[in-house]
Scaffold this motif. Structure first.
Motif, PDB file in Angstrom:
ATOM      1  N   TRP A  96      -9.024  -9.657  -4.868  1.00  0.00           N
ATOM      2  CA  TRP A  96      -9.010  -8.436  -5.676  1.00  0.00           C
ATOM      3  C   TRP A  96      -8.303  -7.279  -4.981  1.00  0.00           C
ATOM      4  CZ3 TRP A  96     -11.310  -4.945  -2.651  1.00  0.00           C
ATOM      5  CH2 TRP A  96     -12.380  -5.335  -1.845  1.00  0.00           C
ATOM      6  N   ILE A  97      -8.006  -7.410  -3.685  1.00  0.00           N
ATOM      7  CA  ILE A  97      -7.339  -6.328  -2.954  1.00  0.00           C
ATOM      8  C   ILE A  97      -5.845  -6.279  -3.257  1.00  0.00           C
ATOM      9  CG2 ILE A  97      -6.732  -7.549  -0.804  1.00  0.00           C
ATOM     10  CD1 ILE A  97      -8.288  -4.020  -1.057  1.00  0.00           C
ATOM     11  N   GLN A  98      -5.334  -7.279  -3.945  1.00  0.00           N
ATOM     12  CA  GLN A  98      -3.900  -7.351  -4.199  1.00  0.00           C
ATOM     13  C   GLN A  98      -3.373  -6.117  -4.942  1.00  0.00           C
ATOM     14  OE1 GLN A  98      -2.618 -10.497  -6.801  1.00  0.00           O
ATOM     15  NE2 GLN A  98      -0.609 -10.587  -5.818  1.00  0.00           N
ATOM     16  N   LEU A  99      -3.920  -5.787  -6.093  1.00  0.00           N
ATOM     17  CA  LEU A  99      -3.423  -4.639  -6.863  1.00  0.00           C
ATOM     18  C   LEU A  99      -3.621  -3.309  -6.117  1.00  0.00           C
ATOM     19  CD1 LEU A  99      -2.094  -3.475  -9.365  1.00  0.00           C
ATOM     20  CD2 LEU A  99      -4.354  -3.431 -10.455  1.00  0.00           C
ATOM     21  N   PRO A 100      -4.805  -3.043  -5.531  1.00  0.00           N
ATOM     22  CA  PRO A 100      -4.918  -1.801  -4.751  1.00  0.00           C
ATOM     23  C   PRO A 100      -3.916  -1.736  -3.594  1.00  0.00           C
ATOM     24  CG  PRO A 100      -7.090  -2.674  -5.231  1.00  0.00           C
ATOM     25  CD  PRO A 100      -6.101  -3.710  -5.682  1.00  0.00           C
ATOM     26  N   VAL A 102      -0.870  -2.987  -3.570  1.00  0.00           N
ATOM     27  CA  VAL A 102       0.432  -2.658  -4.151  1.00  0.00           C
ATOM     28  C   VAL A 102       0.484  -1.167  -4.497  1.00  0.00           C
ATOM     29  CG1 VAL A 102       1.923  -3.043  -6.157  1.00  0.00           C
ATOM     30  CG2 VAL A 102       0.872  -4.995  -4.976  1.00  0.00           C
ATOM     31  N   ILE A 103      -0.574  -0.642  -5.067  1.00  0.00           N
ATOM     32  CA  ILE A 103      -0.629   0.785  -5.385  1.00  0.00           C
ATOM     33  C   ILE A 103      -0.532   1.619  -4.111  1.00  0.00           C
ATOM     34  CG2 ILE A 103      -2.121   2.627  -6.289  1.00  0.00           C
ATOM     35  CD1 ILE A 103      -3.203   0.464  -8.285  1.00  0.00           C
ATOM     36  N   TYR A 104      -1.295   1.240  -3.093  1.00  0.00           N
ATOM     37  CA  TYR A 104      -1.265   1.961  -1.811  1.00  0.00           C
ATOM     38  C   TYR A 104       0.142   1.945  -1.222  1.00  0.00           C
ATOM     39  CZ  TYR A 104      -1.247   2.031   3.241  1.00  0.00           C
ATOM     40  OH  TYR A 104      -0.895   2.268   4.530  1.00  0.00           O
ATOM     41  N   ALA A 105       0.748   0.765  -1.123  1.00  0.00           N
ATOM     42  CA  ALA A 105       2.073   0.661  -0.503  1.00  0.00           C
ATOM     43  C   ALA A 105       3.096   1.498  -1.258  1.00  0.00           C
ATOM     44  CB  ALA A 105       2.506  -0.799  -0.439  1.00  0.00           C
ATOM     45  N   THR A 106       3.005   1.519  -2.567  1.00  0.00           N
ATOM     46  CA  THR A 106       3.916   2.319  -3.377  1.00  0.00           C
ATOM     47  C   THR A 106       3.727   3.809  -3.090  1.00  0.00           C
ATOM     48  OG1 THR A 106       3.858   0.625  -5.087  1.00  0.00           O
ATOM     49  CG2 THR A 106       4.675   2.789  -5.732  1.00  0.00           C
ATOM     50  N   MET A 107       2.475   4.245  -2.977  1.00  0.00           N
ATOM     51  CA  MET A 107       2.204   5.654  -2.667  1.00  0.00           C
ATOM     52  C   MET A 107       2.748   6.030  -1.293  1.00  0.00           C
ATOM     53  SD  MET A 107      -1.619   6.192  -4.217  1.00  0.00           S
ATOM     54  CE  MET A 107      -1.768   7.851  -3.562  1.00  0.00           C
ATOM     55  N   LEU A 147       5.059  -1.701   3.593  1.00  0.00           N
ATOM     56  CA  LEU A 147       6.053  -2.534   2.913  1.00  0.00           C
ATOM     57  C   LEU A 147       5.829  -4.016   3.222  1.00  0.00           C
ATOM     58  CD1 LEU A 147       9.357  -0.478   3.222  1.00  0.00           C
ATOM     59  CD2 LEU A 147       8.118  -1.073   1.140  1.00  0.00           C
ATOM     60  N   LEU A 148       5.493  -4.326   4.463  1.00  0.00           N
ATOM     61  CA  LEU A 148       5.177  -5.716   4.820  1.00  0.00           C
ATOM     62  C   LEU A 148       3.919  -6.189   4.098  1.00  0.00           C
ATOM     63  CD1 LEU A 148       5.943  -5.660   8.655  1.00  0.00           C
ATOM     64  CD2 LEU A 148       7.304  -6.730   6.830  1.00  0.00           C
ATOM     65  N   LEU A 149       2.941  -5.301   3.950  1.00  0.00           N
ATOM     66  CA  LEU A 149       1.739  -5.653   3.187  1.00  0.00           C
ATOM     67  C   LEU A 149       2.112  -5.943   1.735  1.00  0.00           C
ATOM     68  CD1 LEU A 149      -1.395  -5.878   3.100  1.00  0.00           C
ATOM     69  CD2 LEU A 149      -1.393  -3.467   2.416  1.00  0.00           C
ATOM     70  N   LEU A 150       3.025  -5.171   1.189  1.00  0.00           N
ATOM     71  CA  LEU A 150       3.495  -5.398  -0.171  1.00  0.00           C
ATOM     72  C   LEU A 150       4.103  -6.797  -0.300  1.00  0.00           C
ATOM     73  CD1 LEU A 150       3.805  -3.919  -2.898  1.00  0.00           C
ATOM     74  CD2 LEU A 150       6.019  -3.126  -2.099  1.00  0.00           C
ATOM     75  N   VAL A 151       4.899  -7.185   0.676  1.00  0.00           N
ATOM     76  CA  VAL A 151       5.468  -8.536   0.681  1.00  0.00           C
ATOM     77  C   VAL A 151       4.349  -9.571   0.791  1.00  0.00           C
ATOM     78  CG1 VAL A 151       6.913 -10.147   1.996  1.00  0.00           C
ATOM     79  CG2 VAL A 151       7.687  -7.795   1.601  1.00  0.00           C
ATOM     80  N   ARG A 152       3.368  -9.301   1.643  1.00  0.00           N
ATOM     81  CA  ARG A 152       2.243 -10.226   1.815  1.00  0.00           C
ATOM     82  C   ARG A 152       1.470 -10.421   0.514  1.00  0.00           C
ATOM     83  NH1 ARG A 152      -0.857 -13.581   1.620  1.00  0.00           N
ATOM     84  NH2 ARG A 152      -2.720 -13.973   2.866  1.00  0.00           N
ATOM     85  N   MET A 153       1.345  -9.382  -0.280  1.00  0.00           N
ATOM     86  CA  MET A 153       0.540  -9.430  -1.495  1.00  0.00           C
ATOM     87  C   MET A 153       1.353  -9.750  -2.749  1.00  0.00           C
ATOM     88  SD  MET A 153      -2.559  -8.911  -0.733  1.00  0.00           S
ATOM     89  CE  MET A 153      -3.349  -8.597   0.818  1.00  0.00           C
TER      90      MET A 153
END
Length: 163
Positions: A96-100, A102-107, A147-153
């Motif tokens: 469930w942490i995937q969408l949060p 992505v939102i965090y990384a974008t911010m 950004l790396l977390l975004l790739v991970r998720m």
């Protein structure tokens, strides 16, 4: 079925980094948000840490305009609690942490990557460090790691298969 943590070494790596980000949010971003003056050296370790960073790498941080205090406030009161939740989710494999994430990384990329870096490199010369390499050394990890977390998720159910 999620992979065990021992098979998700990248998640351990992220958990360590975001644990460190939790501490830096508490030390660095809380002080300018609540208006602590660190424009001169002090006997307080936290004030001195911010003074040293701001003096050497980021003059904008030393005398933050209101918009910058909003950015540091987001870090202190939104990102910092998120880091705690993120570390828990990474270590326990909570999809469930995937969408949060992505939102965090974008911010982060928007606020830090575009706004703060934009001021440093293209904004008012009074707020530039005169030492872009030092500014990047301190601040680039705070954009690259998300950004790396975004790739991970990027894949559905990120903890069910190897990275």
């Amino acid at each position: 079925m999620n992979l065990p943590l021992r098979d998700r070494k990248i998640d351990v790596f992220f958990a360590v980094l975001f644990s460190a980000f939790t501490v830096t949010s508490l030390i660095s971003d809380l002080l300018p948000t609540v208006g602590v003056d660190f424009s001169k050296p002090s006997g307080n370790f936290f004030v001195n840490s911010n003074y040293w960073y701001a003096h050497d790498a980021d003059p904008l941080f030393m005398h933050p305009p209101d918009w910058m205090r909003i950015v540091t406030g987001l870090s202190a009161f939104v990102y910092m609690p998120f880091y705690v939740v993120l570390v828990f989710a990474l270590l326990t494999g909570r999809n469930w942490i995937q969408l949060p994430s992505v939102i965090y990384a974008t911010m982060i990329v928007t606020l830090t990557g575009i706004v703060v870096f934009g001021v440093e490199f293209f904004g008012d010369p009074a707020f530039r460090t005169g030492n872009p390499a030092k500014f990047l050394a301190f601040n680039l990890p705070y954009v690259l790691v998300p950004l790396l977390l975004l790739v991970r998720m990027r894949k559905p159910l990120p903890f069910t298969r190897p990275f």
